[in-house]
Scaffold this motif. Structure first.
Motif, PDB file in Angstrom:
ATOM      1  N   ILE A 365       9.040  -5.850 -34.965  1.00  0.00           N
ATOM      2  CA  ILE A 365      10.382  -6.039 -35.550  1.00  0.00           C
ATOM      3  C   ILE A 365      11.116  -7.011 -34.628  1.00  0.00           C
ATOM      4  N   MET A 366      10.720  -8.252 -34.674  1.00  0.00           N
ATOM      5  CA  MET A 366      11.211  -9.261 -33.736  1.00  0.00           C
ATOM      6  C   MET A 366      12.719  -9.475 -33.833  1.00  0.00           C
ATOM      7  N   SER A 367      13.296  -9.211 -35.003  1.00  0.00           N
ATOM      8  CA  SER A 367      14.737  -9.435 -35.186  1.00  0.00           C
ATOM      9  C   SER A 367      15.571  -8.537 -34.285  1.00  0.00           C
ATOM     10  N   THR A 368      14.990  -7.414 -33.804  1.00  0.00           N
ATOM     11  CA  THR A 368      15.751  -6.508 -32.935  1.00  0.00           C
ATOM     12  C   THR A 368      16.142  -7.173 -31.619  1.00  0.00           C
ATOM     13  N   LEU A 369      15.335  -8.153 -31.181  1.00  0.00           N
ATOM     14  CA  LEU A 369      15.652  -8.822 -29.918  1.00  0.00           C
ATOM     15  C   LEU A 369      16.908  -9.672 -30.021  1.00  0.00           C
ATOM     16  N   PHE A 370      17.193 -10.155 -31.224  1.00  0.00           N
ATOM     17  CA  PHE A 370      18.346 -11.028 -31.408  1.00  0.00           C
ATOM     18  C   PHE A 370      19.546 -10.295 -32.009  1.00  0.00           C
ATOM     19  N   PHE A 371      19.314  -9.058 -32.451  1.00  0.00           N
ATOM     20  CA  PHE A 371      20.420  -8.285 -33.021  1.00  0.00           C
ATOM     21  C   PHE A 371      21.569  -8.062 -32.038  1.00  0.00           C
ATOM     22  N   PRO A 372      21.304  -7.831 -30.724  1.00  0.00           N
ATOM     23  CA  PRO A 372      22.420  -7.632 -29.783  1.00  0.00           C
ATOM     24  C   PRO A 372      23.438  -8.758 -29.766  1.00  0.00           C
ATOM     25  N   LEU A 373      23.082  -9.941 -30.300  1.00  0.00           N
ATOM     26  CA  LEU A 373      24.059 -11.030 -30.365  1.00  0.00           C
ATOM     27  C   LEU A 373      25.255 -10.640 -31.230  1.00  0.00           C
ATOM     28  N   ILE A 374      25.004  -9.859 -32.283  1.00  0.00           N
ATOM     29  CA  ILE A 374      26.098  -9.453 -33.176  1.00  0.00           C
ATOM     30  C   ILE A 374      27.089  -8.547 -32.445  1.00  0.00           C
ATOM     31  N   PRO A 375      26.627  -7.430 -31.823  1.00  0.00           N
ATOM     32  CA  PRO A 375      27.582  -6.627 -31.036  1.00  0.00           C
ATOM     33  C   PRO A 375      28.238  -7.410 -29.909  1.00  0.00           C
ATOM     34  N   TRP A 376      27.477  -8.324 -29.293  1.00  0.00           N
ATOM     35  CA  TRP A 376      28.036  -9.097 -28.187  1.00  0.00           C
ATOM     36  C   TRP A 376      29.173  -9.989 -28.666  1.00  0.00           C
ATOM     37  N   ILE A 377      28.994 -10.642 -29.805  1.00  0.00           N
ATOM     38  CA  ILE A 377      30.056 -11.490 -30.358  1.00  0.00           C
ATOM     39  C   ILE A 377      31.274 -10.645 -30.730  1.00  0.00           C
ATOM     40  N   LEU A 378      31.020  -9.472 -31.339  1.00  0.00           N
ATOM     41  CA  LEU A 378      32.126  -8.573 -31.695  1.00  0.00           C
ATOM     42  C   LEU A 378      32.880  -8.113 -30.448  1.00  0.00           C
ATOM     43  N   GLN A 379      32.148  -7.796 -29.382  1.00  0.00           N
ATOM     44  CA  GLN A 379      32.792  -7.378 -28.134  1.00  0.00           C
ATOM     45  C   GLN A 379      33.583  -8.519 -27.515  1.00  0.00           C
ATOM     46  N   LEU A 380      33.052  -9.728 -27.619  1.00  0.00           N
ATOM     47  CA  LEU A 380      33.758 -10.895 -27.089  1.00  0.00           C
ATOM     48  C   LEU A 380      35.077 -11.114 -27.836  1.00  0.00           C
ATOM     49  N   ILE A 381      35.027 -10.995 -29.169  1.00  0.00           N
ATOM     50  CA  ILE A 381      36.243 -11.138 -29.980  1.00  0.00           C
ATOM     51  C   ILE A 381      37.247 -10.042 -29.628  1.00  0.00           C
TER      52      ILE A 381
END
Length: 726
Positions: A365-381
Motif C-alpha cells: 500500500i505504497m500510498s500510505t507513505l505519502f498520506f502523512p503529507l495531508i495531515p502535515w499540510i493541515l497542521q501547517l495551515i
C-alpha cells in the motif's frame, strides 16, 4: 497455567470470538459519538469567531513598528520616512521593566539614528559667540519648531525634555536606536569630538559609557539579534533549493530504508543485542582488572562515603568501591539481558517478524507513505492560523496615554498629575507646565473584549491543541484501517481491497469524527493543564517556597506521564475504531483489555520496535547530515562550484539535519502505525482462530512458524505448539 489464564481472561474481558462474517474492517457501520462531533463543530465555529474578532480589532503593525511618545508609528503612514525610534535620555531605560512597560523618557521617530557625539551645549557656545546654531542636529518632539529658537528657548526645551540634550553614535536594531559604544572607556565622561564639551542630560548629570550601557542593556539584549537573524535569513534564501534537495534525499533514503527493512530488521536487532552483551562482558572484565590493580594502592580501600561528594571525578576512579559498584551494576544488567533472551526470545522474534510484515504492508500500500503529507499540510495551515490569531489578539487595543512629567526638578502641583490618563488632542501643556506631557504608554482598552484578551489567547491555544490532536487522530485512524485491510486479506496481495487507504479515509470522515474529536479532546485538556503548570512555574521561579516548587515539579512530571499514556491508549483505540467501527470508549476498553491479556508480548514488541525505529531515524539523519556538511563546506570537489557564498554555512546544514529527522520521523510514523495495527490484528487473530479449515490464521507463515502453528488442511489434526508461552 490454565486456571491463571482463565483468571486473567475474566479480569480483562473474554478473548475475541470467531466470527465467520468478519473479513477485516467492517463496512456496514454507523456514526459514533455524535454529541462529541456536534460539540467539536460548535468549538470550531467559536475558534473561527475568535479569529474574526481578532482580525477586526487587532493590528499587527502595532507590534511590527515602534511607537513614539505621541502615539505615532515610526516607518508607517505619515511617518514612513522616519522608520527609527530615538530615545532622548537612555539613562532612564535601565532594566527589563522598561522593555515591557515603556522607557520613561520622550521618544520620537527619526529618519536615521545619530552617528556622532553631540550636546546642545555646543550650539549654545556657538550662539554665545555670535554664531549660528546647527538646528538640523536637534532632535525634538513634533510640537516643537526649533528653527530660529534663541539660546534661552533651547535651554528651556531641553530642560522640559522636548528636545534631546545629547546624542551618541547609534545603530538601528528592530527600529530602535541603540548606542554602539565600542571604543570608549566605560567610566570616562563622554564629550563631543570637536569641542570636547561634556555630554549631560536634561538634569545636568554627566553621561558616561557605563551609564548608557546600563540604560540600554535590556533593550539591546532583546533587539541586537535582529542583524544575525537577517543574515541567517539571507543564507536561507541563498540556499533554499539546496535545502529542499537535502530533504528530498532524506525522503528517498527513508523510503529505501523502509523497503529493505524486511531483510535487515532481524540482523540489526540481534546484532545490537549481541553488541550490548559483549560490551557488558568487557565492562565487567575492565572493572575487575581495575579493582585488582588498586589492591595494594594506599587509600584505595577507602569508602565512597568517607570521600563524600567532589567535582573531581578522578578521585572516585582511585577507589576500589567505585569499580566494585560499577561491576556489580553491569553484572545485574547482563543477567537481566540473558534472562530476557532465555524467556522472551520468541517474543523478540515475533517483534522482528511483525516489523518485516509491516514492511511488506507498506510496500503493498505504497500510498500510505505519502498520506502523512495531508495531515502535515493541515497542521501547517492550523499553525499559521493560530499564529495569525495570536498576533492579532496581541496587537488588539487602542493607544493609551498618561501624563508624564519629564522635568525631574519640577516641584509644582502639576507633577502630581503624573500617571493619570489623558487625551493628546485636548491636553493643554501650557495650562500646567511645559515639562508635563501627554505621552503614549501602551496599547489597550477597557471594553469587555479587551479585558478578556488573556482568556481569548488561552481559548486560541486550546483550539490549537484540540484541532492538532484531531488531525493526528484522523491520520492514525486512516492508516490503521488501511493496514488492517492488508492483514485480514487471507491471500496477500490478491485479497487486499482496492484503494484501502482512500476507503479508510472515507470511513473515518463519514462515521468517526465524533470519536476522533473525543480522544483528541482528552489529550488537549492534559496539554493545556501542562501549559498552565509551566506558567505557574514561571511565576514562582523567584519564590522561596520549596514545598510549592517540589509539588509543582511532581505535577509536571505526572501530567507528562499521563499525556504519554493517553496517547498510547488513544492510538490503540483508533485502531479498534478503524477495524470495528465502535465508539471511542468501547474501542479504548477493547484495545486496553486486549493489550493487558498479552502484556508481555506488548512490552517486547514495543521495546524492540521503538529502539529499531529510533536507530533507523538516526541513521537516515546522520547520513543526510554528513552529506550536507561535506557539501556546504566545499569538501566535495566536483560539487564545490554549486555551493553559494554563505555567512554561516552551518545554517543550511542545521536546517537540513532537522528537516531530515522530521522527514524520517514522518515516514517511520507510518511504519510504526503499521506495526501497531498488525500487532493488534495478530493478537485478535490468535484469539479468533485456531488454524482449522473453518478458522484459518491470517498471520504470515513466519509468525506461525515462531508460534509453532500452521493452517491445517481438511481432516488434519491439530499439533500442540509451544504451550502458549510465546
Amino acid at each position: 497455567m490454565g486456571k491463571d489464564n482463565e483468571g486473567e481472561e475474566k479480569k480483562y474481558g473474554d478473548p475475541a470470538k470467531f466470527d465467520p462474517e468478519f473479513k477485516g474492517p467492517i463496512e456496514n457501520r454507523s456514526c459514533t459519538d455524535i454529541i462529541c462531533c456536534l460539540l467539536f463543530i460548535i468549538f470550531i465555529a467559536g475558534f473561527l469567531a475568535v479569529g474574526i474578532l481578532a482580525w477586526v480589532h487587532g493590528d499587527p503593525k502595532l507590534l511590527l513598528y515602534p511607537t513614539d511618545s505621541q502615539g505615532n508609528l515610526c516607518g508607517n503612514g505619515n511617518y514612513a520616512s522616519k522608520p527609527n525610534l530615538h530615545f532622548f535620555n537612555l539613562l532612564d531605560c535601565a532594566g527589563f521593566a522598561s522593555v515591557l512597560d515603556g522607557c520613561p523618557t520622550p521618544q520620537v521617530c527619526v529618519a536615521a539614528c545619530p552617528t556622532e557625539y553631540w550636546a546642545f551645549a555646543v550650539e549654545l557656545v556657538k550662539m554665545t559667540a555670535g554664531g549660528q546654531a546647527d538646528y538640523d542636529k536637534f532632535i525634538c518632539t513634533n510640537d516643537v519648531n526649533i528653527t530660529g529658537a534663541t539660546a534661552a528657548q533651547i535651554e528651556q526645551y531641553v530642560k522640559d525634555q522636548k528636545c534631546a540634550a545629547y546624542t551618541v553614535p547609534s545603530k538601528a536594531y528592530g527600529g530602535r536606536c541603540i548606542p554602539s559604544l565600542v571604543e570608549t572607556i566605560a567610566t570616562t565622561v563622554l564629550t563631543t569630538s570637536a569641542d570636547d564639551i561634556p555630554l549631560v542630560d536634561s538634569a545636568g548629570n554627566n553621561v558616561t559609557n557605563s551609564k548608557i550601557s546600563a540604560g540600554t542593556a535590556a533593550l539591546a539584549l532583546i533587539l541586537s539579534a535582529q542583524e544575525v537573524v537577517q543574515e541567517i535569513f539571507t543564507d536561507m534564501v541563498s540556499s533554499w533549493y539546496l535545502i529542499l534537495g537535502g530533504l528530498g534525499a532524506a525522503m528517498v533514503v527513508s523510503f529505501i530504508y523502509i523497503v529493505i527493512m524486511r531483510w535487515i530488521a532481524g540482523v540489526m536487532v540481534w546484532f545490537t543485542i549481541f553488541a550490548v552483551i559483549v560490551l557488558n562482558i568487557f565492562g565487567i572484565y575492565y572493572c575487575y582488572t581495575q579493582y585488582v590493580a588498586l589492591e595494594n594502592v594506599s587509600g584505595a580501600d577507602s569508602s565512597i562515603y568517607d570521600v563524600g561528594f567532589t567535582t573531581n571525578l578522578s578521585t572516585y576512579t582511585k577507589l576500589q568501591d567505585t569499580w566494585l559498584g560499577i561491576g556489580i551494576a553491569l553484572s545485574v544488567i547482563l543477567l537481566i539481558i540473558l534472562l530476557i533472551l532465555i524467556f522472551l526470545r520468541n517474543r523478540i522474534r515475533i517483534a522482528i517478524a511483525l516489523i518485516k510484515e509491516s514492511s511488506r504492508a507498506v510496500s503493498n500500500i505504497m500510498s500510505t507513505l505519502f498520506f502523512p503529507l495531508i495531515p502535515w499540510i493541515l497542521q501547517l495551515i492550523l499553525f499559521a492560523y493560530w499564529g495569525a490569531v495570536a498576533l492579532f489578539l496581541a496587537s488588539s487595543g487602542q493607544a493609551q496615554y498618561e501624563v508624564q512629567d519629564y522635568n525631574t526638578t519640577n516641584t509644582s502641583t502639576a507633577s502630581n498629575m503624573t500617571g493619570q490618563s489623558c487625551t493628546p488632542t485636548t491636553f493643554d501643556t501650557n495650562a500646567v507646565s511645559d515639562s508635563v506631557q501627554c505621552a503614549f504608554v501602551k496599547y489597550g482598552a477597557t471594553s469587555l473584549y479587551y479585558q478578556n484578551l488573556f482568556y481569548l489567547q488561552i481559548f486560541n491555544l486550546f483550539g490549537l491543541f484540540w484541532v492538532m490532536n484531531f488531525i493526528v487522530a484522523l491520520g492514525q485512524c486512516t492508516l490503521a484501517g488501511a493496514f488492517a485491510s492488508y492483514y485480514w486479506a487471507f491471500t496477500k496481495p490478491k485479497d487486499i481491497p482496492t484503494f484501502p487507504l482512500t476507503a479508510s479515509f472515507g470511513r473515518s470522515l463519514r462515521y468517526h469524527l465524533g470519536s476522533l474529536a473525543f480522544g483528541s479532546f482528552i489529550i488537549a485538556v492534559v496539554q493545556i493543564i501542562r501549559v498552565m503548570l509551566e506558567y505557574i512555574d514561571h511565576k514562582l521561579k523567584d519564590s522561596e517556597n520549596r514545598a510549592a516548587k517540589f509539588l509543582l515539579k511532581c505535577l509536571k512530571c505526572c501530567f507528562w506521564c499521563l499525556e504519554k499514556l493517553l496517547k498510547f491508549l488513544n492510538k490503540n483505540a483508533y485502531i479498534m475504531i478503524a477495524i470495528y467501527g465502535k465508539n471511542f470508549c468501547v474501542s479504548a476498553k477493547k484495545a486496553f483489555f486486549l493489550i493487558m491479556r498479552n502484556i508481555l508480548r506488548v512490552a517486547a514488541v514495543t521495546s524492540v520496535t521503538n529502539f529499531l525505529f529510533l536507530l533507523s531515524k538516526l541513521v537516515v539523519t546522520g547520513a543526510i547530515g554528513t552529506l550536507s556538511f561535506y557539501f556546504f563546506t566545499g569538501k566535495i570537489v566536483f560539487a564545490a562550484e554549486y555551493v553559494p557564498n554563505l555567512k554561516y554555512y552551518m545554517v543550511p546544514i542545521i536546517v537540513v539535519v532537522i528537516g531530515a529527522y522530521m522527514v524520517a520521523a514522518c515516514f517511520f510514523s507510518v511504519y510504526n502505525m503499521a506495526v501497531d495495527t498488525l500487532f493488534l490484528c495478530f493478537l485478535e487473530d490468535l484469539e479468533r482462530n485456531d488454524g482449522s479449515p473453518e478458522k484459518p490464521y491470517y498471520m504470515s507463515k513466519e509468525l506461525m512458524s515462531i508460534l509453532g502453528k500452521k493452517n491445517r488442511k481438511e481432516g488434519e489434526k491439530e499439533k500442540k505448539g509451544c504451550c502458549g508461552c510465546c
